[in-house]
Motif scaffolding. Structure first.
Motif, PDB file in Angstrom:
ATOM      1  N   VAL A 141      54.258  24.410  25.298  1.00 23.31           N
ATOM      2  CA  VAL A 141      55.393  23.957  24.479  1.00 23.31           C
ATOM      3  C   VAL A 141      55.951  22.650  25.040  1.00 23.31           C
ATOM      4  O   VAL A 141      56.226  21.705  24.288  1.00 23.31           O
ATOM      5  N   ALA A 142      56.094  22.567  26.352  1.00 22.07           N
ATOM      6  CA  ALA A 142      56.601  21.339  26.970  1.00 22.07           C
ATOM      7  C   ALA A 142      55.662  20.169  26.724  1.00 22.07           C
ATOM      8  O   ALA A 142      56.103  19.049  26.448  1.00 22.07           O
ATOM      9  N   ALA A 143      54.365  20.418  26.788  1.00 22.84           N
ATOM     10  CA  ALA A 143      53.380  19.350  26.573  1.00 22.84           C
ATOM     11  C   ALA A 143      53.345  18.897  25.114  1.00 22.84           C
ATOM     12  O   ALA A 143      53.167  17.713  24.832  1.00 22.84           O
ATOM     13  N   MET A 144      53.516  19.816  24.189  1.00 20.89           N
ATOM     14  CA  MET A 144      53.386  19.501  22.764  1.00 20.89           C
ATOM     15  C   MET A 144      54.694  19.069  22.110  1.00 20.89           C
ATOM     16  O   MET A 144      54.673  18.551  21.002  1.00 20.89           O
ATOM     17  N   ASP A 145      55.815  19.252  22.752  1.00 21.85           N
ATOM     18  CA  ASP A 145      57.126  18.965  22.152  1.00 21.85           C
ATOM     19  C   ASP A 145      57.222  17.511  21.698  1.00 21.85           C
ATOM     20  O   ASP A 145      57.309  16.596  22.508  1.00 21.85           O
ATOM     21  N   GLY A 146      57.179  17.311  20.384  1.00 23.21           N
ATOM     22  CA  GLY A 146      57.315  15.976  19.811  1.00 23.21           C
ATOM     23  C   GLY A 146      56.099  15.081  19.969  1.00 23.21           C
ATOM     24  O   GLY A 146      56.176  13.880  19.735  1.00 23.21           O
ATOM     25  N   GLN A 147      54.979  15.646  20.357  1.00 22.92           N
ATOM     26  CA  GLN A 147      53.763  14.863  20.610  1.00 22.92           C
ATOM     27  C   GLN A 147      52.679  15.177  19.587  1.00 22.92           C
ATOM     28  O   GLN A 147      52.620  16.301  19.088  1.00 22.92           O
ATOM     29  N   THR A 148      51.836  14.217  19.323  1.00 24.84           N
ATOM     30  CA  THR A 148      50.609  14.520  18.589  1.00 24.84           C
ATOM     31  C   THR A 148      49.651  15.164  19.583  1.00 24.84           C
ATOM     32  O   THR A 148      49.860  15.089  20.803  1.00 24.84           O
ATOM     33  N   ILE A 149      48.610  15.767  19.079  1.00 23.16           N
ATOM     34  CA  ILE A 149      47.621  16.397  19.965  1.00 23.16           C
ATOM     35  C   ILE A 149      47.038  15.366  20.922  1.00 23.16           C
ATOM     36  O   ILE A 149      46.929  15.596  22.120  1.00 23.16           O
ATOM     37  N   GLU A 150      46.665  14.212  20.377  1.00 21.14           N
ATOM     38  CA  GLU A 150      46.052  13.165  21.203  1.00 21.14           C
ATOM     39  C   GLU A 150      47.000  12.681  22.295  1.00 21.14           C
ATOM     40  O   GLU A 150      46.593  12.507  23.444  1.00 21.14           O
ATOM     41  N   MET A 151      48.271  12.474  21.924  1.00 24.93           N
ATOM     42  CA  MET A 151      49.250  12.018  22.920  1.00 24.93           C
ATOM     43  C   MET A 151      49.462  13.071  24.001  1.00 24.93           C
ATOM     44  O   MET A 151      49.545  12.740  25.188  1.00 24.93           O
ATOM     45  N   ALA A 152      49.544  14.321  23.598  1.00 27.30           N
ATOM     46  CA  ALA A 152      49.767  15.402  24.568  1.00 27.30           C
ATOM     47  C   ALA A 152      48.614  15.482  25.557  1.00 27.30           C
ATOM     48  O   ALA A 152      48.836  15.640  26.762  1.00 27.30           O
ATOM     49  N   ILE A 153      47.385  15.365  25.050  1.00 28.84           N
ATOM     50  CA  ILE A 153      46.217  15.420  25.950  1.00 28.84           C
ATOM     51  C   ILE A 153      46.210  14.227  26.888  1.00 28.84           C
ATOM     52  O   ILE A 153      45.956  14.366  28.091  1.00 28.84           O
ATOM     53  N   THR A 154      46.506  13.043  26.357  1.00 27.56           N
ATOM     54  CA  THR A 154      46.524  11.828  27.179  1.00 27.56           C
ATOM     55  C   THR A 154      47.572  11.929  28.275  1.00 27.56           C
ATOM     56  O   THR A 154      47.326  11.554  29.422  1.00 27.56           O
ATOM     57  N   ARG A 155      48.732  12.449  27.938  1.00 26.19           N
ATOM     58  CA  ARG A 155      49.832  12.542  28.909  1.00 26.19           C
ATOM     59  C   ARG A 155      49.715  13.745  29.831  1.00 26.19           C
ATOM     60  O   ARG A 155      50.474  13.857  30.785  1.00 26.19           O
ATOM     61  N   ALA A 156      48.779  14.639  29.555  1.00 24.10           N
ATOM     62  CA  ALA A 156      48.648  15.860  30.365  1.00 24.10           C
ATOM     63  C   ALA A 156      48.089  15.596  31.749  1.00 24.10           C
ATOM     64  O   ALA A 156      48.241  16.420  32.645  1.00 24.10           O
ATOM     65  N   GLY A 157      47.407  14.478  31.943  1.00 19.85           N
ATOM     66  CA  GLY A 157      46.873  14.138  33.264  1.00 19.85           C
ATOM     67  C   GLY A 157      45.891  15.176  33.769  1.00 19.85           C
ATOM     68  O   GLY A 157      44.891  15.483  33.112  1.00 19.85           O
ATOM     69  N   ASP A 158      46.202  15.769  34.922  1.00 21.02           N
ATOM     70  CA  ASP A 158      45.328  16.767  35.543  1.00 21.02           C
ATOM     71  C   ASP A 158      45.204  18.034  34.694  1.00 21.02           C
ATOM     72  O   ASP A 158      44.245  18.784  34.844  1.00 21.02           O
ATOM     73  N   GLN A 159      46.167  18.275  33.820  1.00 24.99           N
ATOM     74  CA  GLN A 159      46.170  19.485  32.999  1.00 24.99           C
ATOM     75  C   GLN A 159      45.505  19.288  31.637  1.00 24.99           C
ATOM     76  O   GLN A 159      45.548  20.184  30.792  1.00 24.99           O
ATOM     77  N   ALA A 160      44.862  18.145  31.434  1.00 29.98           N
ATOM     78  CA  ALA A 160      44.249  17.847  30.134  1.00 29.98           C
ATOM     79  C   ALA A 160      43.174  18.867  29.751  1.00 29.98           C
ATOM     80  O   ALA A 160      43.115  19.309  28.600  1.00 29.98           O
ATOM     81  N   ASP A 161      42.355  19.262  30.706  1.00 34.65           N
ATOM     82  CA  ASP A 161      41.307  20.242  30.400  1.00 34.65           C
ATOM     83  C   ASP A 161      41.903  21.597  30.012  1.00 34.65           C
ATOM     84  O   ASP A 161      41.408  22.263  29.097  1.00 34.65           O
ATOM     85  N   THR A 162      42.963  21.996  30.685  1.00 36.89           N
ATOM     86  CA  THR A 162      43.644  23.247  30.347  1.00 36.89           C
ATOM     87  C   THR A 162      44.228  23.164  28.944  1.00 36.89           C
ATOM     88  O   THR A 162      44.084  24.091  28.145  1.00 36.89           O
ATOM     89  N   LEU A 163      44.862  22.050  28.632  1.00 30.24           N
ATOM     90  CA  LEU A 163      45.455  21.858  27.311  1.00 30.24           C
ATOM     91  C   LEU A 163      44.375  21.855  26.228  1.00 30.24           C
ATOM     92  O   LEU A 163      44.548  22.467  25.173  1.00 30.24           O
ATOM     93  N   LYS A 164      43.242  21.222  26.497  1.00 30.33           N
ATOM     94  CA  LYS A 164      42.128  21.227  25.537  1.00 30.33           C
ATOM     95  C   LYS A 164      41.608  22.644  25.302  1.00 30.33           C
ATOM     96  O   LYS A 164      41.294  23.017  24.179  1.00 30.33           O
ATOM     97  N   GLU A 165      41.506  23.430  26.373  1.00 28.82           N
ATOM     98  CA  GLU A 165      41.060  24.821  26.244  1.00 28.82           C
ATOM     99  C   GLU A 165      42.029  25.619  25.374  1.00 28.82           C
ATOM    100  O   GLU A 165      41.615  26.408  24.516  1.00 28.82           O
ATOM    101  N   GLN A 166      43.319  25.403  25.570  1.00 31.98           N
ATOM    102  CA  GLN A 166      44.327  26.117  24.791  1.00 31.98           C
ATOM    103  C   GLN A 166      44.295  25.694  23.317  1.00 31.98           C
ATOM    104  O   GLN A 166      44.399  26.531  22.423  1.00 31.98           O
ATOM    105  N   ILE A 167      44.118  24.418  23.064  1.00 27.53           N
ATOM    106  CA  ILE A 167      44.021  23.911  21.689  1.00 27.53           C
ATOM    107  C   ILE A 167      42.772  24.457  21.016  1.00 27.53           C
ATOM    108  O   ILE A 167      42.805  24.856  19.845  1.00 27.53           O
TER     109      ILE A 167
END
Length: 152
Positions: free
Chosen positions: A71-97
């Motif tokens: 929720v914190a990562a996606m709040d007000g973000q597009t999917i692409e922006m959230a993944i880009t801003r996730a840094g080290d957690q990008a792979d985790t966020l991609k798995e969840q998406i």
């Protein structure tokens, strides 16, 4: 501590405010999660049962802390922006998406290391096939019109 009638009545007066505050904080997270699910699904008319189930199945699979992080990562973000801003957690966020996408379109979940189609009648795959409906909800008893062989 001795509980008197006065103390009981004093705390009872604050109970509705505490419950409302708790509910509103949960509501904000759920609205953000729902908006993210709609974005991931790519359509706005996702059935309510799928929106609620996506959140509960996500929490079942990844845990409550992961839901808060999502929720914190996606709040007000597009999917692409959230993944880009996730840094080290990008792979985790991609798995969840990916999990949410698969869930929305198939209605499948894992139970006891086995795929179960618990939400199959409401999954988004049926939106892509406007000429039919899920078995069992398309008229007729039991399996609906699906129990009849197609015309030759």
């Amino acid at each position: 501590m001795r509980l008197s009638r006065r103390k009981l009545l004093a705390t009872a007066a604050f109970t509705p405010f505490a419950l409302k505050a708790q509910a509103s904080s949960l509501g904000a997270d759920s609205r953000i999660f729902e908006a993210a699910v709609r974005q991931i699904g790519g359509v706005v008319d996702i059935p309510d049962i799928m929106l609620r189930a996506a959140e509960s199945e996500f929490t079942r699979k990844f845990g409550n802390a992961a839901r808060h992080a999502f929720v914190a990562a996606m709040d007000g973000q597009t999917i692409e922006m959230a993944i880009t801003r996730a840094g080290d957690q990008a792979d985790t966020l991609k798995e969840q998406i990916t999990f949410i996408t698969s869930f929305l379109y198939t209605g499948e979940v894992q139970r006891d290391n086995e795929s179960k189609t618990l939400y199959y009648p409401w999954c988004l795959a049926w939106n892509a096939t406007g000429f039919t409906k899920p078995p069992g909800v398309c008229g007729g008893p039991a399996f609906g019109h699906w129990e009849h062989a197609p015309w030759q």
